[in-house]
Design a protein around this motif. Structure first.
Motif, PDB file in Angstrom:
ATOM      1  N   SER A  16       0.831  -1.205   0.000  1.00  0.00           N
ATOM      2  CA  SER A  16       0.000   0.000   0.000  1.00  0.00           C
ATOM      3  C   SER A  16       0.868   1.259   0.000  1.00  0.00           C
ATOM      4  N   TYR A  17       1.986   1.206   0.704  1.00  0.00           N
ATOM      5  CA  TYR A  17       2.856   2.378   0.737  1.00  0.00           C
ATOM      6  C   TYR A  17       3.452   2.648  -0.650  1.00  0.00           C
ATOM      7  N   LEU A  18       3.829   1.581  -1.362  1.00  0.00           N
ATOM      8  CA  LEU A  18       4.369   1.780  -2.716  1.00  0.00           C
ATOM      9  C   LEU A  18       3.282   2.265  -3.678  1.00  0.00           C
ATOM     10  N   THR A  19       2.040   1.864  -3.433  1.00  0.00           N
ATOM     11  CA  THR A  19       0.931   2.395  -4.247  1.00  0.00           C
ATOM     12  C   THR A  19       0.846   3.906  -4.055  1.00  0.00           C
ATOM     13  N   TYR A  20       0.918   4.317  -2.782  1.00  0.00           N
ATOM     14  CA  TYR A  20       0.884   5.752  -2.471  1.00  0.00           C
ATOM     15  C   TYR A  20       2.054   6.485  -3.147  1.00  0.00           C
ATOM     16  N   GLN A  21       3.257   5.901  -3.079  1.00  0.00           N
ATOM     17  CA  GLN A  21       4.421   6.529  -3.702  1.00  0.00           C
ATOM     18  C   GLN A  21       4.276   6.581  -5.227  1.00  0.00           C
ATOM     19  N   ALA A  22       3.655   5.550  -5.806  1.00  0.00           N
ATOM     20  CA  ALA A  22       3.442   5.538  -7.261  1.00  0.00           C
ATOM     21  C   ALA A  22       2.472   6.653  -7.661  1.00  0.00           C
ATOM     22  N   VAL A  23       1.403   6.816  -6.870  1.00  0.00           N
ATOM     23  CA  VAL A  23       0.433   7.881  -7.165  1.00  0.00           C
ATOM     24  C   VAL A  23       1.118   9.243  -7.073  1.00  0.00           C
ATOM     25  N   LYS A  24       1.920   9.425  -6.028  1.00  0.00           N
ATOM     26  CA  LYS A  24       2.643  10.686  -5.828  1.00  0.00           C
ATOM     27  C   LYS A  24       3.576  10.953  -7.010  1.00  0.00           C
ATOM     28  N   THR A  25       4.256   9.908  -7.477  1.00  0.00           N
ATOM     29  CA  THR A  25       5.166  10.044  -8.618  1.00  0.00           C
ATOM     30  C   THR A  25       4.396  10.454  -9.871  1.00  0.00           C
ATOM     31  N   VAL A  26       3.242   9.807 -10.108  1.00  0.00           N
ATOM     32  CA  VAL A  26       2.446  10.141 -11.295  1.00  0.00           C
ATOM     33  C   VAL A  26       1.940  11.586 -11.201  1.00  0.00           C
ATOM     34  N   ILE A  27       1.514  12.011 -10.006  1.00  0.00           N
ATOM     35  CA  ILE A  27       1.071  13.403  -9.839  1.00  0.00           C
ATOM     36  C   ILE A  27       2.228  14.361 -10.173  1.00  0.00           C
ATOM     37  N   PHE A  85      16.963  -2.771  -1.676  1.00  0.00           N
ATOM     38  CA  PHE A  85      17.824  -2.072  -0.718  1.00  0.00           C
ATOM     39  C   PHE A  85      17.222  -2.002   0.682  1.00  0.00           C
ATOM     40  N   ILE A  86      15.910  -2.282   0.754  1.00  0.00           N
ATOM     41  CA  ILE A  86      15.181  -2.012   1.997  1.00  0.00           C
ATOM     42  C   ILE A  86      15.651  -2.853   3.190  1.00  0.00           C
ATOM     43  N   PRO A  87      15.793  -4.182   3.064  1.00  0.00           N
ATOM     44  CA  PRO A  87      16.161  -4.940   4.271  1.00  0.00           C
ATOM     45  C   PRO A  87      17.449  -4.442   4.904  1.00  0.00           C
ATOM     46  N   GLU A  88      18.464  -4.216   4.099  1.00  0.00           N
ATOM     47  CA  GLU A  88      19.725  -3.770   4.669  1.00  0.00           C
ATOM     48  C   GLU A  88      19.590  -2.379   5.304  1.00  0.00           C
TER      49      GLU A  88
ATOM     50  N   THR B  10      10.636   4.813   2.438  1.00  0.00           N
ATOM     51  CA  THR B  10      10.048   3.491   2.648  1.00  0.00           C
ATOM     52  C   THR B  10      10.701   2.816   3.852  1.00  0.00           C
ATOM     53  N   ALA B  11      12.024   2.946   3.971  1.00  0.00           N
ATOM     54  CA  ALA B  11      12.740   2.351   5.105  1.00  0.00           C
ATOM     55  C   ALA B  11      12.251   2.937   6.426  1.00  0.00           C
ATOM     56  N   LYS B  12      11.986   4.236   6.426  1.00  0.00           N
ATOM     57  CA  LYS B  12      11.493   4.920   7.627  1.00  0.00           C
ATOM     58  C   LYS B  12      10.121   4.382   8.040  1.00  0.00           C
ATOM     59  N   VAL B  13       9.243   4.272   7.052  1.00  0.00           N
ATOM     60  CA  VAL B  13       7.895   3.751   7.315  1.00  0.00           C
ATOM     61  C   VAL B  13       7.988   2.339   7.885  1.00  0.00           C
ATOM     62  N   LEU B  14       8.861   1.541   7.299  1.00  0.00           N
ATOM     63  CA  LEU B  14       8.999   0.153   7.719  1.00  0.00           C
ATOM     64  C   LEU B  14       9.571   0.056   9.129  1.00  0.00           C
TER      65      LEU B  14
END
Lengths: 114, 114
Positions: A16-27, A85-88, B10-14
């Motif tokens: 859901s967070y990436l959906t939000y980021q995708a919408v923000k990017t498209v805007i 990159f997220i887990p690290e 995204t890392a912050k949210v997580l």
């Protein structure tokens, strides 16, 4: 602890967070190429429940299918480019934050009373 | 698109989400071993802004340092056990969701009008 359930819930939140980021990017993109549509999508999103990403997309399908397809593409692209990159990042941020909280606690405990 | 900035956000949210999951886990554990403290932590958390994970932990340091240390440990453990599966899970969930949305859209577009 139920790491499997927690992993599933975490994946859902992240989707859901990436959906939000995708919408923000498209805007952001539209504000350069088609400001009227950017404003429309921005208002549309404020009046929708973007926290439920898939529900938001289902609703957008009825209201503007071109934008839906564009958001799907951007979201997939973001997932491919960002997630690895997220887990690290999160692991190292949490280790750092924990060191900081423990240091801070030690300072509090060893402070001589005024 | 700014994948680096998006990855950091995204890392912050997580990180905050894992803090919330760690608190939830500790409440679950306490409800078996120390129900009074479980209720205390549950109320405490409802009245705090857990969305700001680090701020929540800083505040808890003043109010109950043993619980703070326990939550830090659980959070680090969760991060180590949960995060490695997340990129694959989210990527595959997004690919599946996109297929589903596109199929659904195609159905709508090819539906013969009533």
């Amino acid at each position: 602890m139920y790491p499997k359930k927690i992993a599933q819930d975490t994946a859902k939140v992240l989707q859901s967070y990436l959906t939000y980021q995708a919408v923000k990017t498209v805007i952001d993109q539209l504000s350069e190429t088609n400001p009227t549509l950017a404003i429309w999508l921005s208002h549309y999103t404020s009046n929708s429940n973007i926290q439920d990403g898939e529900g938001y997309l289902e609703k957008l399908m009825v209201d503007n299918k071109e934008l839906l397809l564009r958001i799907l593409t951007v979201r997939e692209h973001l997932a491919q480019n960002v997630l690895e990159f997220i887990p690290e990042m999160v692991n190292s941020n949490i280790v750092k934050a924990n060191v900081e909280h423990r240091r801070h606690l030690l300072e509090r405990l060893t402070q001589s009373p005024p």
